[in-house]
Design a protein around this motif. Structure first.
Motif, PDB file in Angstrom:
ATOM      1  N   GLY A 119      41.850  41.311  42.634  1.00  0.00           N
ATOM      2  CA  GLY A 119      42.704  42.329  42.893  1.00  0.00           C
ATOM      3  C   GLY A 119      42.110  43.406  43.828  1.00  0.00           C
ATOM      4  N   ILE A 120      42.741  44.367  44.273  1.00  0.00           N
ATOM      5  CA  ILE A 120      42.305  45.486  44.991  1.00  0.00           C
ATOM      6  C   ILE A 120      41.737  46.579  44.088  1.00  0.00           C
ATOM      7  CG2 ILE A 120      43.944  44.822  46.883  1.00  0.00           C
ATOM      8  CD1 ILE A 120      45.599  47.346  46.047  1.00  0.00           C
ATOM      9  N   ALA A 121      40.808  47.445  44.692  1.00  0.00           N
ATOM     10  CA  ALA A 121      40.016  48.456  43.887  1.00  0.00           C
ATOM     11  C   ALA A 121      39.798  49.508  44.941  1.00  0.00           C
ATOM     12  CB  ALA A 121      38.769  47.952  43.254  1.00  0.00           C
ATOM     13  N   GLY A 122      39.327  50.641  44.168  1.00  0.00           N
ATOM     14  CA  GLY A 122      38.494  51.775  44.751  1.00  0.00           C
ATOM     15  C   GLY A 122      37.076  51.365  44.961  1.00  0.00           C
ATOM     16  N   GLY A 123      36.316  51.672  45.925  1.00  0.00           N
ATOM     17  CA  GLY A 123      35.230  51.272  46.141  1.00  0.00           C
ATOM     18  C   GLY A 123      34.286  52.238  46.506  1.00  0.00           C
ATOM     19  N   GLU A 124      32.905  52.103  46.020  1.00  0.00           N
ATOM     20  CA  GLU A 124      31.860  53.053  46.205  1.00  0.00           C
ATOM     21  C   GLU A 124      31.316  53.047  47.709  1.00  0.00           C
ATOM     22  OE1 GLU A 124      31.269  55.724  44.655  1.00  0.00           O
ATOM     23  OE2 GLU A 124      29.594  55.593  43.200  1.00  0.00           O
ATOM     24  N   PRO A 125      31.052  54.117  48.440  1.00  0.00           N
ATOM     25  CA  PRO A 125      30.475  54.086  49.610  1.00  0.00           C
ATOM     26  C   PRO A 125      29.271  53.670  49.873  1.00  0.00           C
ATOM     27  CG  PRO A 125      31.034  56.425  49.170  1.00  0.00           C
ATOM     28  CD  PRO A 125      31.504  55.591  48.061  1.00  0.00           C
ATOM     29  N   GLN A 126      28.644  53.766  48.829  1.00  0.00           N
ATOM     30  CA  GLN A 126      27.048  53.365  48.761  1.00  0.00           C
ATOM     31  C   GLN A 126      26.835  51.719  48.837  1.00  0.00           C
ATOM     32  OE1 GLN A 126      24.776  54.508  45.352  1.00  0.00           O
ATOM     33  NE2 GLN A 126      22.920  53.250  45.937  1.00  0.00           N
ATOM     34  N   LEU A 286      39.874  27.208  24.090  1.00  0.00           N
ATOM     35  CA  LEU A 286      41.229  27.176  25.065  1.00  0.00           C
ATOM     36  C   LEU A 286      41.052  27.431  26.390  1.00  0.00           C
ATOM     37  CD1 LEU A 286      43.394  28.929  22.660  1.00  0.00           C
ATOM     38  CD2 LEU A 286      43.663  26.490  23.139  1.00  0.00           C
ATOM     39  N   VAL A 287      39.809  28.085  26.807  1.00  0.00           N
ATOM     40  CA  VAL A 287      39.405  28.250  28.010  1.00  0.00           C
ATOM     41  C   VAL A 287      38.198  28.074  28.037  1.00  0.00           C
ATOM     42  CG1 VAL A 287      41.357  29.832  28.763  1.00  0.00           C
ATOM     43  CG2 VAL A 287      39.139  30.995  28.088  1.00  0.00           C
ATOM     44  N   ASP A 288      37.252  28.223  29.225  1.00  0.00           N
ATOM     45  CA  ASP A 288      35.900  28.432  29.310  1.00  0.00           C
ATOM     46  C   ASP A 288      35.347  29.501  30.009  1.00  0.00           C
ATOM     47  OD1 ASP A 288      33.051  27.727  29.753  1.00  0.00           O
ATOM     48  OD2 ASP A 288      33.443  25.844  30.700  1.00  0.00           O
ATOM     49  N   PHE A 289      34.780  30.466  29.296  1.00  0.00           N
ATOM     50  CA  PHE A 289      34.415  31.834  30.069  1.00  0.00           C
ATOM     51  C   PHE A 289      33.475  31.588  31.080  1.00  0.00           C
ATOM     52  CE2 PHE A 289      32.595  35.795  30.262  1.00  0.00           C
ATOM     53  CZ  PHE A 289      33.547  36.967  29.835  1.00  0.00           C
ATOM     54  N   ASP A 290      32.916  30.528  30.997  1.00  0.00           N
ATOM     55  CA  ASP A 290      31.591  30.203  32.157  1.00  0.00           C
ATOM     56  C   ASP A 290      32.451  29.881  33.442  1.00  0.00           C
ATOM     57  OD1 ASP A 290      28.961  30.402  32.109  1.00  0.00           O
ATOM     58  OD2 ASP A 290      28.930  28.300  32.552  1.00  0.00           O
ATOM     59  N   ARG A 291      33.704  29.861  33.486  1.00  0.00           N
ATOM     60  CA  ARG A 291      34.381  29.560  34.672  1.00  0.00           C
ATOM     61  C   ARG A 291      35.490  30.738  35.210  1.00  0.00           C
ATOM     62  NH1 ARG A 291      35.710  23.027  34.606  1.00  0.00           N
ATOM     63  NH2 ARG A 291      34.033  22.423  33.333  1.00  0.00           N
ATOM     64  N   VAL A 292      34.972  31.638  34.776  1.00  0.00           N
ATOM     65  CA  VAL A 292      35.710  33.117  35.091  1.00  0.00           C
ATOM     66  C   VAL A 292      34.991  33.944  36.140  1.00  0.00           C
ATOM     67  CG1 VAL A 292      36.722  35.121  34.389  1.00  0.00           C
ATOM     68  CG2 VAL A 292      36.701  33.247  32.816  1.00  0.00           C
ATOM     69  N   MET A 293      35.749  34.180  37.295  1.00  0.00           N
ATOM     70  CA  MET A 293      34.944  35.157  38.282  1.00  0.00           C
ATOM     71  C   MET A 293      35.891  36.307  38.562  1.00  0.00           C
ATOM     72  SD  MET A 293      34.712  32.078  41.080  1.00  0.00           S
ATOM     73  CE  MET A 293      36.164  31.078  40.488  1.00  0.00           C
ATOM     74  N   VAL A 294      35.349  37.326  38.974  1.00  0.00           N
ATOM     75  CA  VAL A 294      36.167  38.691  39.199  1.00  0.00           C
ATOM     76  C   VAL A 294      35.648  39.359  40.496  1.00  0.00           C
ATOM     77  CG1 VAL A 294      36.229  40.978  38.401  1.00  0.00           C
ATOM     78  CG2 VAL A 294      35.636  39.220  36.673  1.00  0.00           C
ATOM     79  N   MET A 295      36.730  39.050  41.435  1.00  0.00           N
ATOM     80  CA  MET A 295      36.779  39.616  42.682  1.00  0.00           C
ATOM     81  C   MET A 295      37.726  40.904  42.849  1.00  0.00           C
ATOM     82  SD  MET A 295      37.680  37.628  46.197  1.00  0.00           S
ATOM     83  CE  MET A 295      39.582  37.689  45.903  1.00  0.00           C
ATOM     84  N   ARG A 296      37.043  41.905  43.595  1.00  0.00           N
ATOM     85  CA  ARG A 296      37.907  42.948  43.988  1.00  0.00           C
ATOM     86  C   ARG A 296      37.839  43.382  45.463  1.00  0.00           C
ATOM     87  NH1 ARG A 296      41.718  45.356  40.425  1.00  0.00           N
ATOM     88  NH2 ARG A 296      41.457  44.369  38.327  1.00  0.00           N
ATOM     89  N   THR A 297      38.571  43.543  45.957  1.00  0.00           N
ATOM     90  CA  THR A 297      38.498  43.982  47.367  1.00  0.00           C
ATOM     91  C   THR A 297      38.785  45.549  47.678  1.00  0.00           C
ATOM     92  OG1 THR A 297      40.649  43.312  47.972  1.00  0.00           O
ATOM     93  CG2 THR A 297      39.186  41.663  48.223  1.00  0.00           C
ATOM     94  N   ILE A 298      38.400  46.059  48.538  1.00  0.00           N
ATOM     95  CA  ILE A 298      38.511  47.603  48.624  1.00  0.00           C
ATOM     96  C   ILE A 298      39.567  47.879  49.212  1.00  0.00           C
ATOM     97  CG2 ILE A 298      37.046  49.682  48.917  1.00  0.00           C
ATOM     98  CD1 ILE A 298      36.087  47.640  46.533  1.00  0.00           C
ATOM     99  N   SER A 299      40.513  48.849  48.789  1.00  0.00           N
ATOM    100  CA  SER A 299      41.695  49.456  49.249  1.00  0.00           C
ATOM    101  C   SER A 299      41.184  51.001  49.876  1.00  0.00           C
ATOM    102  CB  SER A 299      42.898  49.364  48.409  1.00  0.00           C
ATOM    103  OG  SER A 299      42.562  50.024  47.209  1.00  0.00           O
ATOM    104  N   ASP A 300      40.398  51.499  49.382  1.00  0.00           N
ATOM    105  CA  ASP A 300      40.171  52.802  49.743  1.00  0.00           C
ATOM    106  C   ASP A 300      38.719  53.405  48.997  1.00  0.00           C
ATOM    107  OD1 ASP A 300      40.695  54.247  46.747  1.00  0.00           O
ATOM    108  OD2 ASP A 300      42.045  52.750  47.110  1.00  0.00           O
ATOM    109  N   PHE A 301      38.088  54.396  49.131  1.00  0.00           N
ATOM    110  CA  PHE A 301      37.019  54.825  48.703  1.00  0.00           C
ATOM    111  C   PHE A 301      37.160  55.633  47.222  1.00  0.00           C
ATOM    112  CE2 PHE A 301      35.488  54.711  53.156  1.00  0.00           C
ATOM    113  CZ  PHE A 301      34.522  53.761  53.025  1.00  0.00           C
TER     114      PHE A 301
END
Length: 381
Positions: A119-126, A286-301
């Motif tokens: 998903g997209i997200a706000g991002g910290e400029p640091q 039912l799922v394997d939590f070890d196989r979950v990734m979280v990616m966020r791309t930055i749409s704004d600060f």
């Protein structure tokens, strides 16, 4: 004989959903009728995040699943059902309901499926910039707190950063005294690092001229730079927030909740809700939590540049839009998706090569192991 065979088959089918021991009855997690066993599921939150995947990949199969968002009731899959995409809806309630509905649907065996929350997200400029890509190890739910209006606390506590106080405490620097269980999740760092390794090879979109000009308003080197891939953490809140005060507070809270190891760099409305659903599904195989990734791309600060106040920035910013973040969802996410599919039998099917070396799961240790965050005991709210 054929008639009785059919009866026996029917009896087996009806009996299999129930496991009984004395007076304890439990639903079975066996999936005898599962048809689809995707290798990867891409999770989007709304149509702008979904559409780049539908454009980039060929998804000829559409499957409508009861319990998904009424706005997004359809799952899209490629020709071999190796890669599927689901749109879960925005906000914590939508996310939890949709992921649960997907995980409980009997058509799918997701026990070996890898999940990429994208998903997209706000991002910290640091840490990042417009169009930047972040992969999280921790997700911290920042909305589970007491809240006071500025007028009610600033005379008594002028040192407070915002009007939030962790549950079960009376100050902002003490770990919560009582928890709901969804405050912090930790995902597989080894798998996260593999996704980052592959994403770093991608030719990311740098955005447009307005993006570039707006980046230069910030003093931080990461904010000024062209987009790259970063390892840092995500916070979840149904409230959109902006400004230096709240960002400073949530940054401190992230470090507090992760015992000093987490670094907040991206905002989200859904991730802790999705991860809670995965935790519950994992508990029953039912799922394997070890196989979950979280990616966020930055749409704004997530905070304004020094030349703007938070209100003007939030409502009147001129950073050039979110297209770079949408483009980079696929550019940064597709490499790990394709790596999983192309190397399924040799590398990913058994889950061993990129299995976690760190703790994975929630603050309760629901699925085993001891969290490396939190404290020795809590009141459970």
């Amino acid at each position: 004989m054929k008639f009785f065979s059919l009866l026996a088959l029917a009896a087996t089918a009806f009996a299999s959903p129930i496991v009984s021991s004395n007076n304890n009855i439990q639903s079975s997690t066996i999936r005898p009728n599962a048809i689809y066993q995707p290798k990867v599921f891409v999770i989007s939150m709304f149509e702008l995040e979904r559409d780049p995947w539908l454009t980039s990949m060929d998804f000829p199969h559409n499957i409508t699943v009861p319990g998904l968002s009424p706005v997004y009731p359809t799952i899209h899959c490629d020709k071999n059902f190796d890669i599927c995409q689901v749109t879960i809806g925005e906000g914590e309630i939508n996310a939890a309901a949709s992921v649960t509905a997907l995980g409980l649907n009997p058509l799918f065996d997701l026990s070996k499926t890898y999940f990429l929350i994208a998903g997209i997200a706000g991002g910290e400029p640091q840490y990042t910039t417009i169009g930047g890509v972040t992969f999280a190890k921790y997700a911290v739910q920042v909305g589970l707190e007491y809240q006071f209006a500025y007028e009610d606390y600033h005379d008594i506590h002028p040192d407070w950063l915002g009007g939030y106080v962790p549950y079960g405490t009376e100050d902002q620097d003490t770990y919560p005294g009582n928890v709901y269980g969804t405050e912090v999740f930790e995902v597989n760092e080894n798998l996260r690092d593999r996704a980052v390794e592959l994403a770093l090879k991608a030719n990311l979109s740098r955005g447009n001229d307005l993006n570039h000009q707006f980046r230069q308003l910030y003093p931080e080197a990461a904010a000024k730079a062209y987009p790259t891939v970063s390892k840092c953490d995500v916070v979840t809140s149904d409230n959109y927030f902006s400004g230096n005060v709240l960002n400073d507070y949530f940054s401190n809270l992230t470090r507090l909740m992760t015992n000093g190891t987490g670094e907040y760099c991206s905002t989200a409305q859904e991730d802790n809700a999705s991860l809670e659903a995965f935790t519950r599904l994992d508990k029953y195989g039912l799922v394997d939590f070890d196989r979950v990734m979280v990616m966020r791309t930055i749409s704004d600060f997530s905070r304004p540049p020094p030349t703007m106040n938070a209100i003007d920035y939030f409502f009147n910013r001129t950073d050039g839009g979110i297209q770079a973040s949408l483009d980079n969802l696929v550019l940064a996410g597709e490499p790990i998706v394709k790596d999983i599919v192309n190397n399924w039998e040799k590398v990913y099917a058994d889950g061993k090569k990129y299995s976690s070396k760190n703790y994975v799961g929630d603050i309760f240790g629901t699925n085993g192991g001891t969290p490396d965050f939190g404290k020795s005991s809590f009141e459970i709210a």
